[in-house]
Design a protein around this motif. Structure first.
Motif, mmCIF file in Angstrom:
data_model
loop_
_atom_site.group_PDB
_atom_site.id
_atom_site.type_symbol
_atom_site.label_atom_id
_atom_site.label_comp_id
_atom_site.label_asym_id
_atom_site.label_seq_id
_atom_site.Cartn_x
_atom_site.Cartn_y
_atom_site.Cartn_z
ATOM 1 N N ARG A 108 9.044 9.253 -1.479
ATOM 2 C CA ARG A 108 7.927 9.723 -2.287
ATOM 3 C C ARG A 108 7.917 8.951 -3.597
ATOM 4 N NH1 ARG A 108 5.325 15.346 -2.568
ATOM 5 N NH2 ARG A 108 4.468 15.513 -4.659
ATOM 6 N N VAL A 109 6.748 8.435 -3.955
ATOM 7 C CA VAL A 109 6.666 7.606 -5.163
ATOM 8 C C VAL A 109 5.659 8.145 -6.177
ATOM 9 C CG1 VAL A 109 7.511 5.453 -4.148
ATOM 10 C CG2 VAL A 109 5.079 6.041 -3.927
ATOM 11 N N GLY A 110 5.037 9.295 -5.896
ATOM 12 C CA GLY A 110 4.101 9.830 -6.883
ATOM 13 C C GLY A 110 3.533 11.171 -6.449
ATOM 14 N N ASP A 111 3.009 11.906 -7.412
ATOM 15 C CA ASP A 111 2.420 13.225 -7.158
ATOM 16 C C ASP A 111 0.900 13.136 -7.121
ATOM 17 O OD1 ASP A 111 4.964 14.352 -7.238
ATOM 18 O OD2 ASP A 111 4.849 14.710 -9.404
ATOM 19 N N GLY A 112 0.314 13.692 -6.071
ATOM 20 C CA GLY A 112 -1.143 13.675 -5.932
ATOM 21 C C GLY A 112 -1.828 14.555 -6.959
ATOM 22 N N PHE A 113 -2.952 14.087 -7.477
ATOM 23 C CA PHE A 113 -3.760 14.824 -8.457
ATOM 24 C C PHE A 113 -2.966 15.128 -9.734
ATOM 25 C CE2 PHE A 113 -4.988 15.918 -4.107
ATOM 26 C CZ PHE A 113 -6.237 15.330 -4.083
ATOM 27 N N LYS A 114 -2.002 14.282 -10.033
ATOM 28 C CA LYS A 114 -1.128 14.494 -11.183
ATOM 29 C C LYS A 114 -0.763 13.148 -11.819
ATOM 30 C CE LYS A 114 2.897 17.438 -12.053
ATOM 31 N NZ LYS A 114 3.964 18.215 -11.390
ATOM 32 N N ALA A 115 -0.391 12.184 -10.959
ATOM 33 C CA ALA A 115 0.052 10.878 -11.463
ATOM 34 C C ALA A 115 -1.005 10.227 -12.357
ATOM 35 C CB ALA A 115 0.385 9.960 -10.285
ATOM 36 N N PRO B 41 0.862 -1.189 0.000
ATOM 37 C CA PRO B 41 0.000 0.000 0.000
ATOM 38 C C PRO B 41 0.896 1.235 0.000
ATOM 39 C CG PRO B 41 0.220 -0.797 2.235
ATOM 40 C CD PRO B 41 0.934 -1.795 1.351
ATOM 41 N N PHE B 42 0.349 2.372 -0.351
ATOM 42 C CA PHE B 42 1.115 3.612 -0.232
ATOM 43 C C PHE B 42 0.264 4.603 0.543
ATOM 44 C CE2 PHE B 42 -1.350 5.566 -3.637
ATOM 45 C CZ PHE B 42 -1.694 4.466 -4.415
ATOM 46 N N LEU B 43 0.882 5.669 0.976
ATOM 47 C CA LEU B 43 0.156 6.596 1.824
ATOM 48 C C LEU B 43 0.160 7.987 1.205
ATOM 49 C CD1 LEU B 43 2.502 8.306 3.745
ATOM 50 C CD2 LEU B 43 2.826 5.943 4.446
ATOM 51 N N TYR B 44 -0.782 8.790 1.632
ATOM 52 C CA TYR B 44 -0.918 10.138 1.107
ATOM 53 C C TYR B 44 -0.310 11.135 2.092
ATOM 54 C CZ TYR B 44 -2.951 14.449 -0.654
ATOM 55 O OH TYR B 44 -3.112 15.726 -1.134
ATOM 56 N N ASP B 45 0.482 12.053 1.559
ATOM 57 C CA ASP B 45 1.093 13.122 2.355
ATOM 58 C C ASP B 45 0.382 14.435 2.030
ATOM 59 O OD1 ASP B 45 2.734 15.050 3.532
ATOM 60 O OD2 ASP B 45 4.237 14.941 1.927
ATOM 61 N N ALA B 46 -0.437 14.900 2.959
ATOM 62 C CA ALA B 46 -1.243 16.107 2.726
ATOM 63 C C ALA B 46 -0.400 17.379 2.711
ATOM 64 C CB ALA B 46 -2.341 16.218 3.787
ATOM 65 N N PHE B 47 0.794 17.336 3.305
ATOM 66 C CA PHE B 47 1.671 18.523 3.276
ATOM 67 C C PHE B 47 2.253 18.708 1.873
ATOM 68 C CE2 PHE B 47 2.417 17.446 7.917
ATOM 69 C CZ PHE B 47 1.715 18.531 8.399
ATOM 70 N N GLY B 48 2.734 17.609 1.305
ATOM 71 C CA GLY B 48 3.436 17.703 0.028
ATOM 72 C C GLY B 48 2.613 17.267 -1.169
ATOM 73 N N PHE B 49 1.324 16.978 -0.956
ATOM 74 C CA PHE B 49 0.441 16.513 -2.028
ATOM 75 C C PHE B 49 1.084 15.365 -2.804
ATOM 76 C CE2 PHE B 49 -0.307 21.105 -1.479
ATOM 77 C CZ PHE B 49 -1.603 21.041 -0.991
ATOM 78 N N GLY B 50 1.652 14.427 -2.065
ATOM 79 C CA GLY B 50 2.319 13.322 -2.750
ATOM 80 C C GLY B 50 2.029 11.994 -2.094
#
Lengths: 192, 192
Positions: free
Chosen positions: B178-185, A162-171
């Motif tokens: 970090r393995v990806g960009d949120g709202f972009k990948a 699984p991977f997790l969401y980082d709300a600070f870095g949007f990643g």
């Protein structure tokens, strides 16, 4: 260490990433990404997921009183991210990604066939909170890919990937190695 | 991939690890570990944390209508685990670990001074769920260690070094790269 006040921020540092599966009134399966989710009770076993009232998923859950949470592995990070960008109102997200909607066996909702971990949930509580509604579902069954079962016949986190969401870095971040044992690492502080 | 049904399990694979800070009626600060927590709303900014009614922390929150969530860095994994083993009824957990209870400035609750990220929360909803009560707090402020502020003047997850709880393996895992960009990948799946 000096601390800086940064005002109200919606983060607890680590956020799960799940895909909420629901059926539309037309019967079309829909999938929405959510990071504002977590276990809320052990008995009944229950999970909460927060959804904005304007999301297509919201009306689906209200109508069917059911949803699934599919946990993506890292190999499907882009598809999972897409599930958070597009809307089911104008897009068949399964068709767009090529992923497979599978019908859950215990609740009236679809899940993502290619994702390794799936929770089948039956709605038991609805908490209106302003910008979001928190839907609380009883977890009636959990499905795991056979090849993610590891030691002790238990699901293995590093196989699920699984991977997790980082709300600070949007990643998104991967899950790293095991660094401690629960209910054990802290025993050194117990009084003898 | 063939899936195996493993029955109701309380997990979404990735669980945050936080320390709930409260004051007892005597004024003594207490701290309890919790993994059943997550953001539940953006407006008001709110976080939920589930606590068993028999826990000392439960009566403290009911009385003060306030709590903090302190996110430990990996260097304090053992102390954080201890906060989940011992009870504040018979143990001063701050004294036992040598960690420092600091008084929050905006709510009536203490936080762990050595932990890099702190949410100050004011109780707005109480959801009774059976074995657990979910307390929902409005996040009135967030504090971050100065040395965890990174690029763009934003908190940096890899400097905070939070760890996550694995309910399958009863263990803690670090946060990986970090393995990806949120709202972009996922944009590649959008129709042109």
């Amino acid at each position: 260490m000096t601390k800086r006040s940064i005002g109200p921020q919606t983060t607890v540092a680590v956020h799960p990433m799940v895909i909420v599966g629901t059926y539309a009134a037309s019967g079309r399966p829909n999938a929405m990404a959510a990071a504002w989710t977590g276990i809320v009770s052990s008995n009944p076993p229950a999970v909460g997921v927060s959804v904005r009232p304007e999301r297509y998923t919201h009306q689906n859950i209200v109508r069917t009183k059911a949803f699934t949470l599919s946990v993506p592995g890292e190999e499907h990070l882009a598809e999972a991210d897409f599930f958070g960008i597009a809307s089911g109102r104008d897009t068949d997200k399964f068709e767009a990604t090529g992923l497979t909607p599978e019908r859950a066996t215990k609740v009236d909702a679809p899940y993502v066939g290619e994702f390794p971990l799936v929770l089948e949930c039956s709605l038991i509580e609805t908490v209106e909170l302003g910008a979001h509604t928190q839907f609380i579902g009883e977890i009636v069954d959990v499905l795991v890919d056979e090849d993610c079962i590891g030691e002790g016949d238990r699901p293995d986190l590093l196989r699920i990937r699984p991977f997790l969401y980082d709300a600070f870095g949007f990643g998104y971040h991967s899950v790293g190695p095991r660094v401690g044992d629960g209910f054990k690492a802290g025993r050194r502080f117990l009084k003898r």
